[in-house]
Design a protein around this motif. Structure first.
Motif, PDB file in Angstrom:
ATOM      1  N   GLU A  95      26.751  46.954  91.321  1.00  0.00           N
ATOM      2  CA  GLU A  95      25.553  46.133  91.479  1.00  0.00           C
ATOM      3  C   GLU A  95      25.654  45.285  92.747  1.00  0.00           C
ATOM      4  O   GLU A  95      24.704  45.208  93.521  1.00  0.00           O
ATOM      5  CB  GLU A  95      25.362  45.226  90.255  1.00  0.00           C
ATOM      6  N   ASP A  96      26.819  44.691  92.987  1.00  0.00           N
ATOM      7  CA  ASP A  96      26.966  43.793  94.137  1.00  0.00           C
ATOM      8  C   ASP A  96      26.847  44.532  95.465  1.00  0.00           C
ATOM      9  O   ASP A  96      26.351  43.979  96.444  1.00  0.00           O
ATOM     10  CB  ASP A  96      28.315  43.065  94.084  1.00  0.00           C
ATOM     11  N   LEU A  97      27.344  45.751  95.510  1.00  0.00           N
ATOM     12  CA  LEU A  97      27.294  46.506  96.776  1.00  0.00           C
ATOM     13  C   LEU A  97      26.077  47.426  96.851  1.00  0.00           C
ATOM     14  O   LEU A  97      25.939  48.195  97.795  1.00  0.00           O
ATOM     15  CB  LEU A  97      28.591  47.292  96.981  1.00  0.00           C
ATOM     16  N   ASP A  98      25.195  47.352  95.847  1.00  0.00           N
ATOM     17  CA  ASP A  98      23.964  48.152  95.849  1.00  0.00           C
ATOM     18  C   ASP A  98      24.217  49.654  95.907  1.00  0.00           C
ATOM     19  O   ASP A  98      23.463  50.398  96.545  1.00  0.00           O
ATOM     20  CB  ASP A  98      23.064  47.744  97.030  1.00  0.00           C
ATOM     21  N   MET A  99      25.295  50.088  95.265  1.00  0.00           N
ATOM     22  CA  MET A  99      25.536  51.531  95.236  1.00  0.00           C
ATOM     23  C   MET A  99      24.496  52.180  94.324  1.00  0.00           C
ATOM     24  O   MET A  99      24.277  51.718  93.208  1.00  0.00           O
ATOM     25  CB  MET A  99      26.921  51.823  94.683  1.00  0.00           C
ATOM     26  N   ARG A 122      29.988  45.489  88.040  1.00  0.00           N
ATOM     27  CA  ARG A 122      29.767  44.372  88.964  1.00  0.00           C
ATOM     28  C   ARG A 122      29.806  44.866  90.413  1.00  0.00           C
ATOM     29  O   ARG A 122      28.944  44.544  91.220  1.00  0.00           O
ATOM     30  CB  ARG A 122      30.871  43.326  88.715  1.00  0.00           C
ATOM     31  N   LEU A 123      30.847  45.637  90.727  1.00  0.00           N
ATOM     32  CA  LEU A 123      31.029  46.196  92.067  1.00  0.00           C
ATOM     33  C   LEU A 123      29.809  46.995  92.518  1.00  0.00           C
ATOM     34  O   LEU A 123      29.291  46.824  93.624  1.00  0.00           O
ATOM     35  CB  LEU A 123      32.269  47.102  92.051  1.00  0.00           C
TER      36      LEU A 123
END
Lengths: 288, 288
Positions: free
Chosen positions: A166-170, A163-164
């Motif tokens: 994907e959410d931060l576009d890493m 989730r992290l």
């Protein structure tokens, strides 16, 4: 395939090596760990080997994911043995950041993941995933891997990191690795070394009870009833407490309504065995 | 030096172009904006041009940094004019992410910066820096620049982003650019276009009052008294409200004890002029 891994303790050393490999077009797979390595970790490393030309393993016992009263001080530190095991797996670089290089006195940034990180572990370790999200983000930004491997043993952690990212576009591909178990099915964990023989025998009942519970859910049992039965079975087996026995949706870890499952799910358990907190999980393969 | 910038609206397009430039060893400077570009933005772009072979400007009106009741809907959108201005500055790529590509329905991650982000703007726009930290982190991870430029106009924002980047170990060099002002000293802002001639004349008094205040602090005035005088002067000039007139330490934005300044500081002001909220700031050059 034993090699001598490079050991980097500073960002400068790490960056220099990374630049060289990137310059040669090598892809980098990363396995973050807290050390105290066992076969479970090594299975992640072997998976990493297949995914990229270079494998980096970090060893850092992250204080921000331990709550006061947890085993931060007692957590096993076995750097020499860890390095030998990683050398035997052909790891290219071991990154062991200096503890005081990770969080400086001015540090003021927090990361909070909701959704998948809600409930389960968070009900019992409220700041755990905040600590994990922060250290993983920092390590990702330092190592800048193409691929990172996390074990399904920490299933909610894996979902939280997905989730992290994907959410931060890493720009990192997260891969989950199956749980490594001993010959009795006990999920491997650095904390298993706290057990004596008697406690170990008790701990090994956790997976049996869990797989039985999943099987009864697959056969159509009411999930709330099945979970209650499993929790009772754990107490009967001598576990001193059960933090949760819960079935959740497979990917988003959504809480499922009671009744009979009608889609694939995940069964997650946390329970206390002779002073050690154990977690485990398994698929519940209900046909759609 | 007019060129035709590449316009990328998807991550796929952006990534493809980035890979090509990186493959050629080009460094990338990044200027994130919300569009409605004026000379202030263009001064950032010119600074970016000096720092790297490639300049990328993003245009995205970020909903997460607007609170309910703020001017999200009314915020000026002038994409065609913006693109022309950026072409004239020789920008290589304009990244205009599709609005629905930034925050999907499953988004669950928040970033919170404390310290420098405490007080000042946060007292009046409590979630503003959370929104800024999130969108900047996402854009940084998408663009992966070597250097990013932010204006000192949003001085607390610049300090917050410096903190964020250091705390999360992002491998990006943050550069602050001086405030661009009109011939009357008014700090350039996209919101200045909301003013009619009369309001503009009023707004232009803000910087005069601010510089006078800084000068009196430099000459040894009591800072609390000087700040109060400046706030009163703003009200006397017809400003409808003063959110703050505060002096803070130059870098960490620490609240300073009252009395006479004994080290370099920053004076920060936010005030309301005919329905528009203006911010401005300047150095207070006290000798150590």
């Amino acid at each position: 395939m034993t090699t001598t891994p490079i050991i980097s303790r500073t960002q400068r050393e790490l960056r220099g090596q990374l630049a060289e490999w990137r310059g040669s077009g090598d892809r980098i797979a990363f396995v973050p760990t807290m050390g105290a390595l066992h076969e479970g970790h090594l299975s992640l490393v072997r998976l990493a080997r297949k995914k990229a030309e270079r494998v980096i393993v970090s060893i850092f016992v992250n204080p921000t994911q331990f709550a006061p009263g947890e085993d931060l001080e007692a957590y096993p530190r076995t750097e020499a043995a860890d390095s030998e095991k990683l050398a035997a797996e052909g790891v290219d670089l071991i990154y062991i950041p200096l503890p005081n290089s990770m969080y400086n006195a001015h540090h003021a940034t927090a990361i909070k993941v909701g959704g998948v990180a809600t409930g389960l572990e968070t009900d019992h370790r409220p700041t755990f995933f905040d600590g994990v999200a922060l250290v993983v983000t920092k390590l990702f930004n330092r190592v800048q891997p193409d691929v990172a491997i996390f074990g399904e043993k920490d299933y909610q952690q894996l979902a939280t990191i997905r989730r992290l990212v994907e959410d931060l576009d890493m720009p990192i591909h997260i891969i989950g690795a199956p749980i490594a178990r001993d010959e009795y099915g006990l999920a491997l964990s650095s904390r298993n070394q706290y057990f004596n023989a008697q406690s170990l025998a008790k701990a090994r009942q956790l997976n049996t009870i869990m797989f039985d519970c999943a099987e009864s859910m697959e056969r159509g049992a009411n999930v709330d009833r099945a979970a209650e039965d499993a929790a009772q079975a754990l107490l009967d087996a001598g576990f001193s407490g059960v933090d949760y026995v819960q079935v959740r949706s497979k990917n988003s870890l959504t809480v499922l309504e009671g009744g009979v499952l009608n889609k694939p799910a995940r069964l997650l358990i946390a329970a206390h065995c002779d002073g050690v907190r154990l977690i485990d999980n398994c698929a519940v393969n209900v046909k759609k």
